[in-house]
Design a protein around this motif. Structure first.
Motif: not given
Length: 324
Positions: A2-3, A5-10, A306-312
């Motif tokens: 999770d890139r 850091g647990g925060q909502a992606l801005r 979602r891919r960015l958040r998950d590191g995909a």
């Protein structure tokens, strides 16, 4: 991983959201923080940019200095296909990913190109104004002698990607002969070299990205090659056309009409002479803008977030850093 850091992606979205967009994003509010900004609102854009991790980019040019100020930015996602408005080298230098959405707007832009063809060929703006003014039955013999059925015409598609192929199917369904040109002979009987396509077609429709190679591709010499009375349609990029030469060709009657959704400078200047010509149909770079296209855009944009958040791996990367 999770890139975020647990925060909502801005996310900074360069458009004004209506209720349908907000409702479509509602299920993702727990992890996606989307801030909206009109493209003309530079103050809000500059204020939000330093905190944005993702930029949903539409048309406002994104400069190298903008990218330098975007210190948290990880992804620029173009809502559309053309990335000529993004400083790609600057993004690559900062290791900021750039993605687009090939094919997402193809149905909408193809239908808009058809709309502009028909409106220009059938003199829709003039007839609309005359009817509203109560002028009665037209006495001008020109429509009978000059206006064509699109299905009886030969239409040339310049560029042969998703939009052009979608438009080709529509045109063939109404009986038009459709030719195309692209960077090389693709072996199709409908392929023509660029100079031949200009001389062989009653309607020429542009579907190319704007690059140093294609800039002003339709220059004065190319316009002179087109059939007398031909119609030009451009739903791609205004910079593909030498606008001064186009104005001259339309004023002189060498071209019959033009249907334009894009301009060399956008938003189009009020003193652009194209706005004064009666044989031109104009729309303000909205060929793509339908609820259906925006739905496809949002689906892809959210998926890449979602891919960015998950590191995909990110989808549809473009530019110098696409394979990095």
């Amino acid at each position: 991983m999770d890139r975020s850091g647990g925060q909502a992606l801005r996310v900074l979205a360069q458009f004004v959201a209506g209720p349908l967009v907000r409702e479509r994003l509602r299920p993702h509010r727990d992890w996606l923080d989307v801030r909206f900004c009109a493209e003309s609102d530079d103050a809000t854009f500059q204020a939000e940019l330093p905190e944005a991790q993702v930029l949903w980019h539409v048309l406002r040019p994104l400069s190298a200095s903008d990218i330098e100020r975007a210190t948290r930015l990880q992804l620029i996602h173009k809502l559309g296909a053309g990335v000529n408005t993004i400083a790609l080298d600057a993004a690559a230098a900062r290791a900021i990913a750039v993605a687009n959405m090939p094919g997402a707007n193809a149905p909408s832009v193809a239908e808009s190109a058809l709309l502009l063809m028909l409106a220009a060929m059938r003199r829709l703006p003039q007839l609309d104004r005359a009817t509203r003014a109560g002028h009665g039955w037209p006495t001008d013999p020109a429509p009978t002698e000059q206006v064509r059925d699109l299905g009886a015409c030969t239409v040339g598609l310049v560029g042969y990607g998703n939009i052009a192929r979608t438009l080709e199917r529509i045109l063939q369904a109404i009986g038009a002969t459709v030719l195309h040109t692209s960077t090389r002979d693709d072996g199709s009987p409908a392929w023509r070299p660029w100079p031949d396509l200009l001389t062989d077609c009653d309607v020429v429709s542009l579907h190319l990205p704007l690059t140093p190679t294609t800039e002003r591709l339709l220059d004065r010499a190319a316009l002179d090659r087109m059939r007398p009375g031909a119609v030009l349609v451009n739903t791609a990029r205004g910079g593909l056309v030498d606008e001064s030469a186009l104005v001259d060709a339309l004023r002189a009657g060498r071209l019959g009409a033009a249907g334009l959704d894009v301009f060399a400078v956008e938003p189009v200047s009020p003193d652009n002479p194209l706005l004064t010509l009666p044989n031109v149909v104009l729309t303000p770079h909205v060929a793509w803008q339908t609820a259906d296209t925006f739905g496809r855009y949002l689906d892809r944009a959210v998926d890449n977030c979602r891919r960015l958040r998950d590191g995909a791996p990110l989808a549809d990367l473009v530019g110098p850093g696409a394979h990095g």
